[in-house]
Write a protein that holds these residues in place. Structure first.
Motif, short mmCIF file in Angstrom:
data_model
loop_
_atom_site.label_atom_id
_atom_site.label_comp_id
_atom_site.label_asym_id
_atom_site.label_seq_id
_atom_site.Cartn_x
_atom_site.Cartn_y
_atom_site.Cartn_z
N LEU A 9 0.83 -1.21 0.00
CA LEU A 9 0.00 0.00 0.00
C LEU A 9 0.86 1.26 0.00
CD1 LEU A 9 -2.83 -0.94 2.54
CD2 LEU A 9 -3.07 -0.58 0.08
N THR A 10 1.98 1.22 0.73
CA THR A 10 2.87 2.37 0.76
C THR A 10 3.40 2.69 -0.63
OG1 THR A 10 3.56 1.77 3.01
CG2 THR A 10 4.96 3.33 1.82
N ALA A 11 3.81 1.67 -1.38
CA ALA A 11 4.32 1.88 -2.73
C ALA A 11 3.21 2.33 -3.68
CB ALA A 11 4.97 0.59 -3.25
N ILE A 12 2.04 1.70 -3.59
CA ILE A 12 0.93 2.02 -4.50
C ILE A 12 0.40 3.44 -4.24
CG2 ILE A 12 -1.45 1.44 -5.09
CD1 ILE A 12 -0.67 -1.51 -4.60
N ALA A 53 2.55 5.63 8.02
CA ALA A 53 2.91 6.19 6.72
C ALA A 53 1.76 6.06 5.73
CB ALA A 53 4.17 5.50 6.18
N VAL A 54 1.05 4.94 5.78
CA VAL A 54 -0.10 4.74 4.89
C VAL A 54 -1.18 5.77 5.20
CG1 VAL A 54 -1.96 3.14 4.26
CG2 VAL A 54 0.38 2.29 4.56
N ALA A 55 -1.44 6.02 6.48
CA ALA A 55 -2.45 7.01 6.86
C ALA A 55 -2.05 8.40 6.37
CB ALA A 55 -2.62 7.02 8.38
N PHE A 112 7.42 9.45 3.95
CA PHE A 112 8.74 8.93 3.59
C PHE A 112 9.65 8.89 4.83
CE2 PHE A 112 8.32 10.56 -1.05
CZ PHE A 112 7.49 9.49 -1.33
N LEU A 113 9.52 9.90 5.69
CA LEU A 113 10.33 9.94 6.91
C LEU A 113 10.07 8.72 7.78
CD1 LEU A 113 12.31 11.55 8.67
CD2 LEU A 113 10.34 12.73 9.66
N PHE A 114 8.83 8.22 7.76
CA PHE A 114 8.49 7.05 8.56
C PHE A 114 9.24 5.80 8.10
CE2 PHE A 114 5.10 9.14 10.84
CZ PHE A 114 5.02 8.40 12.00
N PHE A 162 14.96 7.30 -2.40
CA PHE A 162 13.80 8.20 -2.34
C PHE A 162 14.12 9.57 -2.95
CE2 PHE A 162 12.41 5.03 0.71
CZ PHE A 162 11.06 4.93 0.43
N TYR A 163 15.37 9.97 -2.86
CA TYR A 163 15.78 11.21 -3.54
C TYR A 163 15.65 11.04 -5.06
CZ TYR A 163 19.03 14.58 -5.61
OH TYR A 163 19.60 15.54 -6.40
N GLN A 164 16.07 9.89 -5.56
CA GLN A 164 15.92 9.61 -6.99
C GLN A 164 14.45 9.54 -7.39
OE1 GLN A 164 18.11 9.28 -9.56
NE2 GLN A 164 19.67 10.03 -8.15
N LEU A 165 13.63 9.02 -6.50
CA LEU A 165 12.19 8.98 -6.76
C LEU A 165 11.64 10.39 -6.99
CD1 LEU A 165 9.22 7.95 -6.60
CD2 LEU A 165 9.45 8.00 -4.11
#
Length: 245
Positions: free
Chosen positions: A84-87, A155-157, A182-184, A223-226
């Motif tokens: 879910l975090t990725a989606i 993080a999902v919330a 992302f920090l989570f 995540f920086y590249q993201l």
């Protein structure tokens, strides 16, 4: 009504004028939908969804406490949370591309963020695993991932809230919520690490602090590249749109 040659009368019992009640096509769709709901795989998916929702609400109120007590039997729930975090990350950027009217949104706006987010989570798990192996700590890899995924529930919330604020064009607040989600990832991987006895093996060439720093830097780079790749894709799409006449 009889035919002109004296034969049997023309009848059309299936015709629309003789069919009371619900039309045949609609009844077929209704029957197919009912059969789909009775399908064993659909019922299993519904059961998994209800079980995960119960798990999610329970963890959201006390993530750290439950993480310390959770067994490896909740491994699947943690994988669902990571998925879910990725989606949701990819969905956030997809909505952002749609609102900006960027062309070719699926690749740079959904697929690329999805792959980067999944890679970042995989590297976070792999980095924690590698540090514990270097530290020669005895651990269960399945329980390790279960703990990490459990701590990602907040993080999902945050991502759901970020998407809602993005839909209503509250860009600054939605971006802040996404950054906090992302920090989570970093909070989770470091919290899980310190559940194990570190720095117990002597004679290593590198200190535990530097191992943890390397793990965080590598995960942060993904995540920086993201973020930079998505921004570059959006900029390219906006430039392409400006040259269209």
């Amino acid at each position: 009504m009889n035919n002109h040659e004296g034969g049997t009368p023309f009848t059309n019992p299936e015709g629309p004028n003789n069919q009371p009640g619900q039309p045949q096509p609609q009844r077929k769709v209704s029957e197919q939908f009912n059969n789909l709901l009775k399908d064993e795989r659909v019922q299993q998916a519904q059961a998994v969804g209800k079980q995960y929702w119960s798990f999610y609400l329970r963890v959201l109120t006390r993530p750290y406490t439950i993480m310390k007590e959770i067994p490896a039997a909740h491994f699947m729930n943690s994988l669902i949370t990571m998925g879910l975090t990725a989606i949701l990350t990819a969905l956030y950027f997809l909505i952002l591309f749609i609102k900006w009217d960027v062309s070719a949104i699926f690749g740079p706006g959904f697929l690329k963020p999805l792959l980067f987010a999944a890679a970042g989570l995989a590297i976070a798990c792999g980095a924690v695993y590698a540090i514990l192996r270097v530290e020669k700590v005895s651990f269960d890899p399945k329980l390790l991932i279960t703990r990490l995924g459990t701590l990602l529930v907040p993080a999902v919330a945050l991502q759901v809230l970020a998407i809602l604020f993005l839909i209503f064009s509250v860009y600054s607040f939605s971006n802040t919520l996404l950054a906090l989600s992302f920090l989570f990832v970093f909070i989770s991987m470091n919290t899980v690490l310190f559940q194990y006895p570190l720095n117990t093996a002597g004679g290593r060439g590198i200190d535990t602090l530097y191992l943890i720093a390397i793990a965080n830097i590598v995960t942060g780079y993904i995540f920086y590249q993201l973020i930079t790749s998505v921004i570059a894709g959006a900029a390219y799409g906006l430039i392409s749109n400006s040259f269209k006449f």
